[in-house]
Scaffold this active site. Structure first.
Site, PDB file in Angstrom:
ATOM      1  N   ASP A 251      37.887  35.751  62.163  1.00  0.00           N
ATOM      2  CA  ASP A 251      38.073  36.978  61.396  1.00  0.00           C
ATOM      3  C   ASP A 251      38.178  36.680  59.901  1.00  0.00           C
ATOM      4  O   ASP A 251      37.702  37.463  59.071  1.00  0.00           O
ATOM      5  CB  ASP A 251      39.319  37.720  61.881  1.00  0.00           C
ATOM      6  N   GLU A 252      38.798  35.560  59.557  1.00  0.00           N
ATOM      7  CA  GLU A 252      38.869  35.175  58.147  1.00  0.00           C
ATOM      8  C   GLU A 252      37.466  34.978  57.580  1.00  0.00           C
ATOM      9  O   GLU A 252      37.175  35.393  56.450  1.00  0.00           O
ATOM     10  CB  GLU A 252      39.683  33.895  57.985  1.00  0.00           C
ATOM     11  N   ARG A 253      36.588  34.356  58.348  1.00  0.00           N
ATOM     12  CA  ARG A 253      35.222  34.092  57.866  1.00  0.00           C
ATOM     13  C   ARG A 253      34.457  35.389  57.636  1.00  0.00           C
ATOM     14  O   ARG A 253      33.693  35.503  56.678  1.00  0.00           O
ATOM     15  CB  ARG A 253      34.504  33.185  58.861  1.00  0.00           C
ATOM     16  N   ILE A 256      35.808  36.855  54.422  1.00  0.00           N
ATOM     17  CA  ILE A 256      35.257  36.123  53.277  1.00  0.00           C
ATOM     18  C   ILE A 256      33.831  36.588  52.994  1.00  0.00           C
ATOM     19  O   ILE A 256      33.433  36.767  51.834  1.00  0.00           O
ATOM     20  CB  ILE A 256      35.298  34.607  53.536  1.00  0.00           C
TER      21      ILE A 256
END
Length: 393
Positions: A251-253, A256
Site C-alpha cells: 500500500d505504501e508503494r 508513493i
C-alpha cells in the site's frame, strides 16, 4: 490547459461522486493551508503540528480507518485521491510528513488490541499525535529480512536495542510502529514482530538527518538503548510480523506512485504556464515545435502512469488479482510513476531554463526530490527483482 486532461471523472472504474467530492475538498485545503506556507516549512525543516489537526478536521488523517475510531471508513481509492491532491502542491516533504500516518497507523489499526486502538490510533486519527513507521535499518535498507533491532521479553516488557534510519517524521513523532526481531534464533523473515513505542520512551534517542530534498519533512536516525516497551504493545502475534510489513509496503508503494503522479502534474502545469508566457527571439516559447512535443511527452507519461496506478488500485479493491499478481503489478506501478516523475521534472526544468535552476520554482524543488521516491518503499532494482519472482522468472 485542456480542462480535465488528467482528471478521472466519477463513474470511471470505481470512482464515485464521493471520490470527486473528496478531491475538491482536499484541493481547497491544499490551496488554503499548504501552498502559501511551503517556503516557510522548507526553511523550518518540519511541518507545524497544527497542520495535522487541521488535516484531521477535514478527515484526512482517518480516511480509510473505521468510524468507530473517529475515521471516515473510506476505501483505499480515497487515500490515492488525497495523496495525488496533496502532491499537486509540488512539495514532497509535505506529502511525506503529513502522510507518515499512512504507513505508521495501518498495522496498529489492523493488529492492535482495543487498548492500543484507544491509546494510539484514536489520537493519531484526530491529529493529536504524529505517527511514524520504523522498519529501515542502517545496514539493511530494503532487505527487511535482514532486520537486526532486537526485542527480548523480560516479564511484562520487551527490551529493545538497535537502530533505525531514514525515519520520516522521526523527530516529531509521538508514536513509532517498530519492526523488531523477537526470536534471535530465527533468521530471515521469521521471528519478526511489530511493537508500538512511545516517542518519549526512556532510552530512545533521535538524530536529525540532512537531506537533498523533502526539506519540509523531518527525518531521523533512531537509536534504541534498553528501551522498555509494555508487552501489551505487541501488534498481532509474536514472531509473525513479516507478512504485515510486506502488506504494508504494498500500500505504501501505491501511495508513493500517487504522490509521484501528483508532483509530475505540478511540474507539467508550471512548465506549460511558463512556455505560454515566456518570449524568446520574438515569439512565445510554446510556438516552438520542440517545446510542444516535449509537453506532449510529459502529458503522455503522466497519463500512462496514472492509468496503470488506478487499474492496480481498482483491481486490488475488487480483489480480482491473486497476491503474486498484485505484488508484481504494484511494483511496476510504482516504478512507472517514479520514472514518469523524473522525466517530467527534468523536462520542466529544461523548459524553464535558468528559472528552473532557481529556488522558488516548483520544478526545481520537485527535481531534487525525484530520487527519493525511486528509493523509498523499495528501490527500483529491488522491486524489479520482486516483480520477476512473483511472475515466476
Amino acid at each position: 490547459m485542456i480542462e480535465g486532461l488528467f482528471e478521472r471523472p466519477a463513474g470511471l472504474g470505481l470512482l464515485t461522486a464521493e471520490h470527486d467530492a473528496l478531491r475538491r475538498t482536499v484541493r481547497a485545503f491544499v490551496a488554503r493551508e499548504i501552498a502559501p506556507n511551503i517556503a516557510a516549512w522548507e526553511e523550518a525543516r518540519r511541518l507545524p503540528r497544527a497542520l495535522y489537526r487541521k488535516a484531521a478536521q477535514i478527515g484526512l488523517q482517518g480516511l480509510i480507518f473505521p468510524e468507530a475510531l473517529g475515521g471516515s471508513g473510506g476505501d483505499f481509492l480515497m487515500q490515492i485521491v488525497a495523496s495525488e491532491e496533496i502532491a499537486r502542491a509540488g512539495a514532497g516533504g509535505v506529502c511525506a510528513s503529513l502522510g507518515s500516518y499512512m504507513i505508521g497507523l495501518p498495522p496498529i489499526v489492523k493488529l492492535g488490541s482495543p487498548e492500543i486502538l484507544e491509546t494510539y490510533a484514536r489520537p493519531i486519527i484526530a491529529g493529536e499525535k504524529i505517527a511514524a513507521l520504523a522498519v529501515t535499518e542502517p545496514g539493511g535498507g530494503s532487505d527487511v529480512a535482514a532486520l537486526r533491532t532486537a526485542a527480548r521479553r523480560e516479564g511484562d516488557h520487551y527490551v529493545v536495542n538497535g537502530e533505525k534510519t531514514f525515519i520520516t517524521s522521526g523527530m516529531q513523532a509521538d508514536v513509532f510502529t517498530v519492526a523488531v526481531r523477537t526470536d534471535p534464533a530465527s533468521k530471515g523473515a521469521r521471528g519478526i514482530s511489530f511493537l508500538v513505542v512511545d516517542g518519549d520512551a526512556p532510552g530512545l534517542e533521535r538524530a536529525e538527518l540532512d537531506k537533498m530534498g523533502w526539506h519540509a519533512s523531518d527525518t531521523a536516525h533512531l537509536t534504541f538503548r534498553d528501551v522498555r516497551v509494555p508487552a501489551g504493545n505487541l501488534l498481532g502475534r509474536e514472531h509473525e510480523g513479516f507478512s504485515a510489513v510486506m502488506l504494508n509496503f504494498n500500500d505504501e508503494r501505491l501511495t508513493i506512485a500517487a504522490q509521484a503522479i501528483g508532483q509530475a502534474e505540478a511540474c507539467f502545469t508550471e512548465a506549460l504556464s511558463w512556455a505560454r508566457e515566456r518570449e524568446t527571439f520574438g515569439r512565445k516559447l510554446i510556438d516552438n515545435q520542440v517545446i510542444r512535443h516535449r509537453l506532449v511527452d510529459m502529458a503522455m507519461r503522466i497519463d500512462a502512469a496514472r492509468t496503470l496506478l488506478y487499474d492496480v488500485v481498482e483491481r486490488r479493491m475488487a480483489e480480482r488479482d491473486a497476491l503474486p499478481v498484485h505484488v508484481a503489478r504494484t511494483a511496476m506501478a510504482k516504478i512507472t510513476a517514479t520514472d514518469a516523475l523524473f522525466a517530467v521534472a527534468n523536462a520542466a526544468v529544461q523548459i524553464l531554463g535558468g528559472m528552473g535552476y532557481m529556488r522558488g520554482t516548483v520544478s526545481e524543488r520537485v527535481f531534487r526530490e525525484t530520487k527519493v521516491l525511486s528509493i523509498g518503499g523499495g528501490g527500483d532494482e529491488i522491486l524489479k527483482d520482486l516483480a520477476a519472482r512473483q511472475m515466476g522468472f
